[in-house]
Design an enzyme around this catalytic site. Structure first.
Site, PDB file in Angstrom:
ATOM      1  N   ASP A  14       9.129   3.096   0.867  1.00  0.00           N
ATOM      2  CA  ASP A  14       8.951   1.646   0.774  1.00  0.00           C
ATOM      3  C   ASP A  14       7.979   1.214   1.874  1.00  0.00           C
ATOM      4  O   ASP A  14       8.147   1.572   3.038  1.00  0.00           O
ATOM      5  CB  ASP A  14      10.303   0.939   0.947  1.00  0.00           C
ATOM      6  CG  ASP A  14      10.186  -0.549   0.710  1.00  0.00           C
ATOM      7  OD1 ASP A  14      10.205  -0.975  -0.450  1.00  0.00           O
ATOM      8  OD2 ASP A  14      10.075  -1.293   1.710  1.00  0.00           O
ATOM      9  N   ASP A 112       5.448  -1.744  -4.030  1.00  0.00           N
ATOM     10  CA  ASP A 112       5.355  -1.025  -2.749  1.00  0.00           C
ATOM     11  C   ASP A 112       6.437   0.043  -2.592  1.00  0.00           C
ATOM     12  O   ASP A 112       6.793   0.414  -1.488  1.00  0.00           O
ATOM     13  CB  ASP A 112       5.419  -2.023  -1.586  1.00  0.00           C
ATOM     14  CG  ASP A 112       6.821  -2.484  -1.277  1.00  0.00           C
ATOM     15  OD1 ASP A 112       7.658  -2.549  -2.202  1.00  0.00           O
ATOM     16  OD2 ASP A 112       7.088  -2.771  -0.092  1.00  0.00           O
ATOM     17  N   GLU A 113       6.938   0.534  -3.712  1.00  0.00           N
ATOM     18  CA  GLU A 113       8.122   1.381  -3.632  1.00  0.00           C
ATOM     19  C   GLU A 113       8.088   2.499  -4.663  1.00  0.00           C
ATOM     20  O   GLU A 113       7.683   2.268  -5.795  1.00  0.00           O
ATOM     21  CB  GLU A 113       9.322   0.489  -3.966  1.00  0.00           C
ATOM     22  CG  GLU A 113      10.543   0.754  -3.188  1.00  0.00           C
ATOM     23  CD  GLU A 113      11.505  -0.412  -3.387  1.00  0.00           C
ATOM     24  OE1 GLU A 113      12.608  -0.138  -3.843  1.00  0.00           O
ATOM     25  OE2 GLU A 113      11.126  -1.573  -3.110  1.00  0.00           O
TER      26      GLU A 113
HETATM   27  N1  DCP Z   1       7.739 -10.019  -2.585  1.00  0.00           N
HETATM   28  C1  DCP Z   1       7.590 -11.312  -3.085  1.00  0.00           C
HETATM   29  N2  DCP Z   1       8.685 -12.149  -3.179  1.00  0.00           N
HETATM   30  C2  DCP Z   1       9.914 -11.719  -2.783  1.00  0.00           C
HETATM   31  C3  DCP Z   1      10.096 -10.404  -2.306  1.00  0.00           C
HETATM   32  C4  DCP Z   1       8.973  -9.581  -2.219  1.00  0.00           C
HETATM   33  O1  DCP Z   1       6.471 -11.684  -3.417  1.00  0.00           O
HETATM   34  N3  DCP Z   1      10.974 -12.555  -2.865  1.00  0.00           N
HETATM   35  C5  DCP Z   1       6.545  -9.150  -2.465  1.00  0.00           C
HETATM   36  C6  DCP Z   1       5.962  -9.272  -1.080  1.00  0.00           C
HETATM   37  C7  DCP Z   1       6.388  -8.016  -0.375  1.00  0.00           C
HETATM   38  C8  DCP Z   1       6.478  -7.024  -1.512  1.00  0.00           C
HETATM   39  O2  DCP Z   1       6.871  -7.779  -2.648  1.00  0.00           O
HETATM   40  O3  DCP Z   1       5.458  -7.610   0.608  1.00  0.00           O
HETATM   41  C9  DCP Z   1       7.472  -5.915  -1.246  1.00  0.00           C
HETATM   42  O4  DCP Z   1       8.756  -6.460  -1.039  1.00  0.00           O
HETATM   43  P1  DCP Z   1       9.800  -5.829  -0.063  1.00  0.00           P
HETATM   44  O5  DCP Z   1      11.133  -6.354  -0.421  1.00  0.00           O
HETATM   45  O6  DCP Z   1       9.637  -4.347  -0.016  1.00  0.00           O
HETATM   46  O7  DCP Z   1       9.460  -6.476   1.347  1.00  0.00           O
HETATM   47  P2  DCP Z   1       8.305  -6.163   2.380  1.00  0.00           P
HETATM   48  O8  DCP Z   1       7.550  -4.921   2.043  1.00  0.00           O
HETATM   49  O9  DCP Z   1       7.469  -7.385   2.537  1.00  0.00           O
HETATM   50  O10 DCP Z   1       9.112  -5.982   3.739  1.00  0.00           O
HETATM   51  P3  DCP Z   1       9.994  -4.727   4.214  1.00  0.00           P
HETATM   52  O11 DCP Z   1       9.256  -4.175   5.410  1.00  0.00           O
HETATM   53  O12 DCP Z   1      11.299  -5.319   4.593  1.00  0.00           O
HETATM   54  O13 DCP Z   1      10.080  -3.762   3.072  1.00  0.00           O
HETATM   55 CA    CA Z   2       9.998  -2.841  -1.765  1.00  0.00          CA
HETATM   56 CA    CA Z   3       8.605  -3.026   1.483  1.00  0.00          CA
END
Ligand code: DCP
Ligand code: CA
Ligand code: CA
Length: 374
Positions: A14, A112-113
């Site tokens: 992730d 991203d996963e």
């Molecule tokens: N995303 C979004 N709206 C949300 C959740 C996520 O647009 N409610 C998008 C933005 C994030 C991406 O999806 O960058 C990936 O979500 P993640 O839950 O993996 O969160 P992040 O990568 O941003 O943070 P982390 O470091 O906690 O994984």
């Molecule tokens: Ca994710």
């Molecule tokens: Ca993420």
């Protein structure tokens, strides 16, 4: 006799604060500052939500999905950036390609996963070294950090990833599930949202360990089949395979008659039989379905397909009834029929057991406002 599944080693990757990390990469002067990606805050009057933010912004309490106006209240001095989805998708593709270079099977589950099946590397030590190589290569080639979890199945691997972030690799071996997973809150399990967590709390169940120790028939009495599935998960059980291609699947059967048929009863009976076979395959492979399609080919090769989307189900009756209803307009006896077929599509994998839980329809909780193709 139940088939014993061989021990697997699954990795879950992730990306860290993904959208915001890609923005920081584009504008290095943002590094060290709080960065929020999402709707325009319009000095606190903006509508819409936060997509994500970097870790500096999280210190102010900003979170994904929060109203952008609230984020502004918490941290007006942050850098607010609009969502540039194309750029994130390009980065995502590069990352997945890197993963594919190293792991035999890669299943991308969101932008991203991804899950990777690393069973063939042979040991957790080797899997850890592989994960380190992948992390390093993503850092070198993409200038982005990620977190990786390693475990005996998807569930545990994902929990491992979430245990330590950012830029970390965490392993949970099968014999460590007790020590590392059981103290966590039930909310960490797939499908346990706020509502279910509340119901479990009323039953005195707070941690995954509490859930694992609960009586399964009591859980089923309270929560139905979901109770069983949560109990399985709490015990670290998850058989879902890593599936390389996330292709829309369907299950279908068709038959071409030896001699064209004009008898509505016989056709209806055949639809019942085809539905029986489609249903059996769906159940055997733990799928429910939402869409039923009928195919009819007349003696002159004129071919029709008709589909209907119903509530998610794995019921034979619903499948057969829907197929028969769709066929009605064609069974007028006007022309003889050469071929009939039944298809179930819009498949949803039934976690753990062969049952339908509402959470199966939403295996991911992070799709809030991503475009539909992700
Ligand atoms: N995303 C979004 N709206 C949300 C959740 C996520 O647009 N409610 C998008 C933005 C994030 C991406 O999806 O960058 C990936 O979500 P993640 O839950 O993996 O969160 P992040 O990568 O941003 O943070 P982390 O470091 O906690 O994984
Ligand atoms: Ca994710
Ligand atoms: Ca993420």
């Amino acid at each position: 006799m139940a088939v014993q599944q061989a021990d697997r080693i699954i990795m879950h990757l992730d990306m860290d604060y993904f959208f915001a990390a890609v923005e920081e990469r584009r504008r290095p002067e943002l590094k060290g500052r709080p960065v929020v990606v999402g709707a325009d805050p319009k000095e606190g009057k903006g509508r819409g939500v936060v997509s994500t933010c970097n870790y500096e912004a999280r210190k102010f309490g900003i979170r994904s999905g929060m109203p952008i106006s609230r984020a502004w209240q918490l941290c007006p001095q942050a850098a607010y950036l609009p969502v540039d989805f194309t750029m994130y998708r390009d980065a995502s593709e590069e990352i997945m390609n890197t993963a594919r270079k190293h792991a035999r099977k890669v299943e991308q589950v969101s932008i991203d996963e991804a899950y990777m099946d690393a069973t063939d590397v042979g040991s957790y030590d080797k899997a850890l070294r592989l994960a380190e190589r992948i992390r390093q290569e993503i850092r070198d080639s993409q200038n982005l950090t990620c977190s990786i979890g390693i475990g005996p199945n998807k569930l545990v691997a994902k929990i491992a990833t979430d245990m330590k972030k950012p830029d970390a690799i965490t392993t949970i071996k099968p014999d460590e599930v007790r020590q590392k997973v059981w103290p966590l809150s039930v909310g960490k399990l797939l499908g346990v949202g706020k509502k279910t967590a509340g119901r479990l709390r009323e039953m005195g169940i707070r941690t995954i360990g509490d859930l694992a120790a609960s009586d399964v028939s009591m859980l089923m009495a309270e929560l139905g089949t979901m109770g069983y599935e949560f109990h399985q998960m709490a015990n670290g059980m998850d058989e879902r395979p890593v599936e390389e291609y996330w292709e829309p699947k369907s299950i279908s059967r068709e038959v071409t008659f030896e001699k064209d048929v004009n008898d509505a009863n016989m056709l209806t009976e055949m639809l019942g039989q085809l539905s029986r076979e489609v249903h059996k395959e769906a159940i055997d492979s733990s799928y429910s379905f939402r869409t039923v399609t009928l195919k009819i080919r007349f003696s002159d090769f004129e071919t029709h397909t008709k589909s209907r989307t119903i509530n998610i189900t794995n019921s034979y009756e619903l499948l057969a009834e829907t197929a028969k209803e769709l066929a009605k307009p064609f069974l007028t006896g006007r022309k003889a029929i050469r071929l009939v077929g039944v298809k179930a599509s819009n498949l949803v994998y039934n976690y753990g057991q062969k049952s339908v839980g509402e959470f199966m329809a939403q295996p991911q909780q992070e799709t809030s406002h991503l475009p539909d193709n992700f």
